[in-house]
Design a protein around this motif. Sequence first.
Motif, mmCIF file in Angstrom:
data_model
loop_
_atom_site.group_PDB
_atom_site.id
_atom_site.type_symbol
_atom_site.label_atom_id
_atom_site.label_comp_id
_atom_site.label_asym_id
_atom_site.label_seq_id
_atom_site.Cartn_x
_atom_site.Cartn_y
_atom_site.Cartn_z
ATOM 1 N N ALA A 1 25.697 -14.809 -8.975
ATOM 2 C CA ALA A 1 26.515 -13.634 -8.673
ATOM 3 C C ALA A 1 26.800 -12.827 -9.934
ATOM 4 C CB ALA A 1 27.822 -14.068 -8.017
ATOM 5 N N PHE B 1 25.382 -9.373 -9.356
ATOM 6 C CA PHE B 1 26.368 -8.560 -8.663
ATOM 7 C C PHE B 1 27.155 -7.673 -9.625
ATOM 8 C CE2 PHE B 1 27.150 -12.016 -5.179
ATOM 9 C CZ PHE B 1 25.791 -12.047 -4.919
ATOM 10 N N VAL C 1 31.999 -14.821 -7.560
ATOM 11 C CA VAL C 1 32.404 -14.997 -6.164
ATOM 12 C C VAL C 1 33.023 -16.368 -5.908
ATOM 13 C CG1 VAL C 1 30.721 -13.369 -5.223
ATOM 14 C CG2 VAL C 1 30.081 -15.781 -5.521
ATOM 15 N N ILE D 1 35.149 -8.455 -0.836
ATOM 16 C CA ILE D 1 34.799 -9.737 -1.451
ATOM 17 C C ILE D 1 35.981 -10.701 -1.355
ATOM 18 C CG2 ILE D 1 34.347 -10.878 -3.669
ATOM 19 C CD1 ILE D 1 32.458 -8.640 -4.360
ATOM 20 N N LEU E 1 20.787 -10.058 0.284
ATOM 21 C CA LEU E 1 20.643 -9.601 -1.097
ATOM 22 C C LEU E 1 19.202 -9.194 -1.406
ATOM 23 C CD1 LEU E 1 22.895 -12.281 -2.813
ATOM 24 C CD2 LEU E 1 23.358 -9.823 -2.699
ATOM 25 N N ASP F 1 24.890 -5.061 0.466
ATOM 26 C CA ASP F 1 26.141 -5.616 -0.074
ATOM 27 C C ASP F 1 26.693 -6.731 0.795
ATOM 28 O OD1 ASP F 1 26.103 -3.941 -2.233
ATOM 29 O OD2 ASP F 1 27.555 -2.508 -1.425
ATOM 30 N N HIS G 1 26.782 -10.018 -0.843
ATOM 31 C CA HIS G 1 27.901 -10.319 -1.733
ATOM 32 C C HIS G 1 29.042 -10.975 -0.940
ATOM 33 C CE1 HIS G 1 26.698 -6.885 -4.722
ATOM 34 N NE2 HIS G 1 25.666 -7.559 -4.266
ATOM 35 N N SER H 1 30.581 -14.870 -1.145
ATOM 36 C CA SER H 1 32.003 -15.111 -1.381
ATOM 37 C C SER H 1 32.598 -15.968 -0.263
ATOM 38 C CB SER H 1 32.756 -13.781 -1.476
ATOM 39 O OG SER H 1 34.132 -13.993 -1.713
ATOM 40 N N TYR I 1 17.289 -13.462 -6.507
ATOM 41 C CA TYR I 1 18.222 -13.955 -5.498
ATOM 42 C C TYR I 1 17.674 -15.145 -4.715
ATOM 43 C CZ TYR I 1 21.065 -9.805 -6.300
ATOM 44 O OH TYR I 1 21.841 -8.844 -6.879
#
Length: 221
Positions: free
Chosen positions: A27, A31, A36, A64, A108, A113, A116, A120, A194
């Motif tokens: 992450a 990100f 996360v 998130i 990803l 998004d 993400h 999380s 990823y």
Amino acid sequence: MINQLPRWVEVGGFCLALIAGSVNAIALLGFNHQGVSHLSGSSSLLGVELAQGEPGAAVHLLLILLSFVLGAAVSGCVIGNQSLKLGRRYGVALLAESLVLLLAMAMLERGSDLGHYLASAACGLQNAMTSTYSGAVVRTTHVTGLFTDLGIMLGLKLRGQPADRRRILLYLILIGGFIGGGVLGALGYADWHYRALLGPAGLTALLALVYLIYRQRRQPA
């Protein structure tokens, strides 16, 4: 008592910390330096974005945070108790986390998004899954509290009070697992981007299988 800590808690805690450290490293690298596995940094960034008048970034960070809470809520619904104990439905929670990590990877890879938020949520699910054992806080997705407790125990030792060696060992195992996971996550991200999330997702699924087998063998006939 913590001295009666079974080996499966130490081994499982190390593996979970390894998973969380790996996911968080991926992450941070992918990100825009947003972790996360814990919410302290994201909460601070949310305040910064609000102060700078960046509503889009603020909403992203808020989602998130809410995703982490949602993951924890799923864990609470599946397991139903904060006390760490053999026999609870950790296998189901672990399989759910593995699936969420795979979905996060797929999103990803597409540049969404949503990946993400799913990552999380997976960390929130895991962090809520193991809360305490015999009075020792067992957190596997962040290490701030572990370092704090180690410092407290060091201070007590300086006052002449006896050190809880088993608890110190547990915390060092968790810290070592988280840092080791960070190393593996960073190396994986450098080679597979990823798709490196396949590693923690696969390990989570394997851990679920091992737990289910272990629980079945430990249950009385």
